[in-house]
Design an enzyme around this catalytic site. Structure first.
Site, PDB file in Angstrom:
ATOM      1  N   ASP A  36       3.458   1.199  -3.045  1.00  0.00           N
ATOM      2  CA  ASP A  36       4.054   2.110  -2.048  1.00  0.00           C
ATOM      3  C   ASP A  36       4.520   1.199  -0.911  1.00  0.00           C
ATOM      4  O   ASP A  36       4.630  -0.023  -1.103  1.00  0.00           O
ATOM      5  CB  ASP A  36       3.032   3.157  -1.563  1.00  0.00           C
ATOM      6  CG  ASP A  36       3.677   4.269  -0.729  1.00  0.00           C
ATOM      7  OD1 ASP A  36       4.348   5.133  -1.310  1.00  0.00           O
ATOM      8  OD2 ASP A  36       3.528   4.286   0.514  1.00  0.00           O
ATOM      9  N   LYS A  52      -4.017   9.000  -3.737  1.00  0.00           N
ATOM     10  CA  LYS A  52      -3.264   8.037  -2.919  1.00  0.00           C
ATOM     11  C   LYS A  52      -4.255   7.122  -2.226  1.00  0.00           C
ATOM     12  O   LYS A  52      -5.411   7.515  -1.989  1.00  0.00           O
ATOM     13  CB  LYS A  52      -2.436   8.776  -1.868  1.00  0.00           C
ATOM     14  CG  LYS A  52      -1.343   7.949  -1.251  1.00  0.00           C
ATOM     15  CD  LYS A  52      -0.095   7.890  -2.117  1.00  0.00           C
ATOM     16  CE  LYS A  52       0.946   6.942  -1.570  1.00  0.00           C
ATOM     17  NZ  LYS A  52       2.219   7.015  -2.312  1.00  0.00           N
TER      18      LYS A  52
HETATM   19  P1  NDP Z   1       8.917  -0.653   1.009  1.00  0.00           P
HETATM   20  O1  NDP Z   1       7.757  -1.196   1.723  1.00  0.00           O
HETATM   21  O2  NDP Z   1       9.509  -1.401  -0.112  1.00  0.00           O
HETATM   22  O3  NDP Z   1      10.114  -0.352   2.044  1.00  0.00           O
HETATM   23  C1  NDP Z   1       9.946   0.503   3.123  1.00  0.00           C
HETATM   24  C2  NDP Z   1      11.215   0.504   3.948  1.00  0.00           C
HETATM   25  O4  NDP Z   1      11.102   1.496   4.965  1.00  0.00           O
HETATM   26  C3  NDP Z   1      11.437  -0.804   4.680  1.00  0.00           C
HETATM   27  O5  NDP Z   1      12.824  -0.975   4.883  1.00  0.00           O
HETATM   28  C4  NDP Z   1      10.721  -0.568   6.009  1.00  0.00           C
HETATM   29  O6  NDP Z   1      11.212  -1.370   7.068  1.00  0.00           O
HETATM   30  C5  NDP Z   1      11.036   0.886   6.269  1.00  0.00           C
HETATM   31  N1  NDP Z   1       9.937   1.501   7.034  1.00  0.00           N
HETATM   32  C6  NDP Z   1       8.619   1.532   6.728  1.00  0.00           C
HETATM   33  N2  NDP Z   1       7.908   2.145   7.664  1.00  0.00           N
HETATM   34  C7  NDP Z   1       8.795   2.525   8.597  1.00  0.00           C
HETATM   35  C8  NDP Z   1       8.677   3.194   9.833  1.00  0.00           C
HETATM   36  N3  NDP Z   1       7.495   3.622  10.289  1.00  0.00           N
HETATM   37  N4  NDP Z   1       9.822   3.426  10.517  1.00  0.00           N
HETATM   38  C9  NDP Z   1      11.022   3.011  10.058  1.00  0.00           C
HETATM   39  N5  NDP Z   1      11.185   2.357   8.888  1.00  0.00           N
HETATM   40  C10 NDP Z   1      10.101   2.119   8.186  1.00  0.00           C
HETATM   41  O7  NDP Z   1       8.489   0.826   0.552  1.00  0.00           O
HETATM   42  P2  NDP Z   1       9.111   1.746  -0.574  1.00  0.00           P
HETATM   43  O8  NDP Z   1      10.583   1.562  -0.647  1.00  0.00           O
HETATM   44  O9  NDP Z   1       8.296   1.605  -1.784  1.00  0.00           O
HETATM   45  O10 NDP Z   1       8.772   3.201   0.009  1.00  0.00           O
HETATM   46  C11 NDP Z   1       9.663   3.913   0.873  1.00  0.00           C
HETATM   47  C12 NDP Z   1       9.309   5.389   0.860  1.00  0.00           C
HETATM   48  O11 NDP Z   1       9.416   5.901  -0.477  1.00  0.00           O
HETATM   49  C13 NDP Z   1       7.875   5.726   1.298  1.00  0.00           C
HETATM   50  O12 NDP Z   1       7.886   6.986   1.935  1.00  0.00           O
HETATM   51  C14 NDP Z   1       7.139   5.837  -0.024  1.00  0.00           C
HETATM   52  O13 NDP Z   1       5.983   6.641   0.084  1.00  0.00           O
HETATM   53  C15 NDP Z   1       8.196   6.515  -0.871  1.00  0.00           C
HETATM   54  N6  NDP Z   1       8.026   6.373  -2.303  1.00  0.00           N
HETATM   55  C16 NDP Z   1       7.944   5.150  -2.897  1.00  0.00           C
HETATM   56  C17 NDP Z   1       7.824   5.065  -4.264  1.00  0.00           C
HETATM   57  C18 NDP Z   1       7.869   3.760  -4.989  1.00  0.00           C
HETATM   58  O14 NDP Z   1       7.924   3.783  -6.219  1.00  0.00           O
HETATM   59  N7  NDP Z   1       7.868   2.624  -4.315  1.00  0.00           N
HETATM   60  C19 NDP Z   1       7.667   6.265  -5.093  1.00  0.00           C
HETATM   61  C20 NDP Z   1       7.836   7.498  -4.383  1.00  0.00           C
HETATM   62  C21 NDP Z   1       7.972   7.526  -3.036  1.00  0.00           C
HETATM   63  P3  NDP Z   1      10.461  -2.738   7.465  1.00  0.00           P
HETATM   64  O15 NDP Z   1      10.859  -3.730   6.428  1.00  0.00           O
HETATM   65  O16 NDP Z   1      10.946  -3.031   8.821  1.00  0.00           O
HETATM   66  O17 NDP Z   1       8.984  -2.413   7.435  1.00  0.00           O
END
Ligand code: NDP
Length: 449
Positions: free
Chosen positions: A168, A128
């Site tokens: 991510d 990671k």
């Molecule tokens: P994005 O950056 O596309 O979206 C993240 C979302 O979560 C946004 O809506 C963001 O809000 C919100 N968010 C981020 N940090 C926080 C926080 N500290 N508190 C509250 N809300 C938060 O990321 P992904 O959708 O790619 O990833 C989301 C999760 O899924 C993560 O845990 C990631 O590790 C996991 N994941 C992702 C994969 C992928 O293929 N993308 C694969 C496997 C797991 P805002 O816009 O306000 O920042």
């Protein structure tokens, strides 16, 4: 706490060596707790120091990322790549760009990734990376300059057969594109060194959708096999509004659920008619705006400031898809009091250990992240296969493979839990099934003297 003296000793060593790294310690502890019966049945694990080795990253790279902002000012961030375990394949795992990134967060994610990647059945090791860079409010040019500087150092440590990063939080198609361009410039080679690439330069169809779709395939199989239920007619709540959340919404809706709430890091929207995903996509994917804008565009919807309130919305299925530790004990109790029947983790480690205990003791079906969100990395591995073959598969082909992988992951986790006397406990089952394959490969490959 641990029964086995061996596990006690291993965990005490991790605590001593990684002081204050709470996310990393939380992730290690959860895995080690699941391994009690495995350690008891396999003395070789202790004889060969498998657990001491698996909790220590093979390599950790921390580096300076300096770049120039639009005002001509020099900015300095810290970059990370943790190459955790390569027993079953090249390191693989995303790049997180978020101000909360630190060594503990990257190590917890890298550690989880070992077992998740193993569960996919594909030949990928765990890693990671990321940076404490905050993409919010930055111009396209600033994002490009940061990504290029980040890759200038990272390129020395990765490669299509060594370590293959992906997206991510904060790293989507735009950032992957800038990083890929820089890697190519530096190395003068066109290889599958990153996944999540654009479709015109080696990306795979269905990669964008894969984590959210995969989550729903997993939850659907869990509902069918453990409760004779499905998404049909259910009310769902999905936290986040990024890549995972958006495509989880799309698939859950396609499977017959009504998604009534979504969020971002400021607050959540509730729409009793069902969230209009086209509006969310426009706000988040096109305009990169805030979710509260939704209520200005959709009549009858409500906006509430603060993230955790979303778990007080009544639902049958909860899919946390934002970030780690977003569901604590109080939120879990609120969900249970409102009759939730299933929780599927789209984000990594979104439920605290106390929250998981609440779900398990209330008999709520619980799909842990390692298993339930493995669809993203599985499809990344399919992207690697297509890049190696210099071929592109159709959306339907990739989606069918993804579905098959998620169904298999469910059954492997379910069967592993049953084999070790913990029927229905998918947290333990996923940890054990992921661990057994990696441990077997580590034992076969010997210890480096
Ligand atoms: P994005 O950056 O596309 O979206 C993240 C979302 O979560 C946004 O809506 C963001 O809000 C919100 N968010 C981020 N940090 C926080 C926080 N500290 N508190 C509250 N809300 C938060 O990321 P992904 O959708 O790619 O990833 C989301 C999760 O899924 C993560 O845990 C990631 O590790 C996991 N994941 C992702 C994969 C992928 O293929 N993308 C694969 C496997 C797991 P805002 O816009 O306000 O920042």
């Amino acid at each position: 706490m641990f029964q086995s003296e061996y596990l006690k000793k291993v965990y005490a060593g991790v605590e001593a060596r990684n002081p204050g790294e709470k996310e990393f310690l939380q992730a290690v502890r959860e895995v080690l707790e699941s391994l009690e019966p495995v350690v008891a049945a396999n003395p070789k694990l202790e004889e060969q120091g498998v657990l001491e080795r698996i909790v220590e990253p093979e390599r950790q790279i921390f580096f300076r990322v300096s770049w120039v902002d639009d005002k001509g000012q020099v900015q300095v961030n810290r970059g990370y790549r943790v190459q955790f375990n390569s027993a079953i394949g090249p390191y693989k795992g995303g790049i997180r760009l978020h101000p909360s990134v630190n060594a503990s967060v990257i190590k917890f994610l890298g550690f989880e990734q070992i077992f998740k990647n193993s569960l996919t059945g594909l030949p990928i090791g765990g890693g990671k990376g990321g940076s404490d860079f905050d993409p919010k409010g930055k111009s396209d040019l600033e994002i490009m300059r940061f990504c290029q500087s980040f890759m200038t150092e990272l390129a020395k440590h990765i490669g299509a057969d060594t370590d293959v990063p992906a997206g991510d939080i904060g790293t989507g198609a735009r950032e992957i594109g800038y990083m890929y361009g820089q890697y190519k410039r530096l190395r003068n080679e066109f290889t599958g060194v990153l996944t999540g690439k654009g479709l015109t330069y080696g990306g795979s169809l269905a990669r964008t959708e894969a984590t959210g779709y995969g989550l729903c395939y997993f939850v659907d199989e869990m509902l069918r096999c453990m409760k004779n239920e499905s998404f049909k007619g259910k009310t769902a709540v999905i936290s986040g509004s990024g890549n995972v959340a958006i495509y989880a919404n799309q698939k859950a809706t396609e499977l017959g659920a009504k998604v009534v709430a979504m969020s971002d890091s400021n607050g959540y929207v509730y729409d009793p008619k069902g969230i209009d995903l086209a509006v969310i996509k426009q706000i988040k994917e096109v305009e990169r705006g805030r979710i509260k804008e939704y209520v200005n565009r959709v009549q009858g919807a409500e906006y509430h400031e603060g993230c955790s309130g979303i778990w007080t919305v009544k639902c049958d299925i909860a899919l946390p898809c934002a970030t780690q530790n977003e569901i604590n004990e109080a939120s879990a109790k609120a969900l249970v009091a409102n009759g939730v029947i299933a929780v599927g983790e789209g984000a990594n480690m979104p439920s605290t250990p106390e929250a998981i205990a609440v779900f398990q003791s209330a008999g709520v079906l619980f799909a842990p992240a390692k298993a339930a969100n493995a669809g993203g990395v599985a499809t990344s591995a399919l992207e690697m296969s297509q890049n190696s073959q210099r071929l592109s598969w159709t959306f339907e082909e990739v989606d069918a493979k993804l579905k098959n992988i998620m169904v298999n992951i469910f059954h492997n986790a379910y069967n592993a839990a049953e084999k070790y006397g913990m029927k229905g406990n998918l947290v333990a089952g996923a940890n054990i099934a992921g661990f057994e394959k990696v441990a077997g490969a580590m034992l076969a490959q010997g210890i480096a003297y």
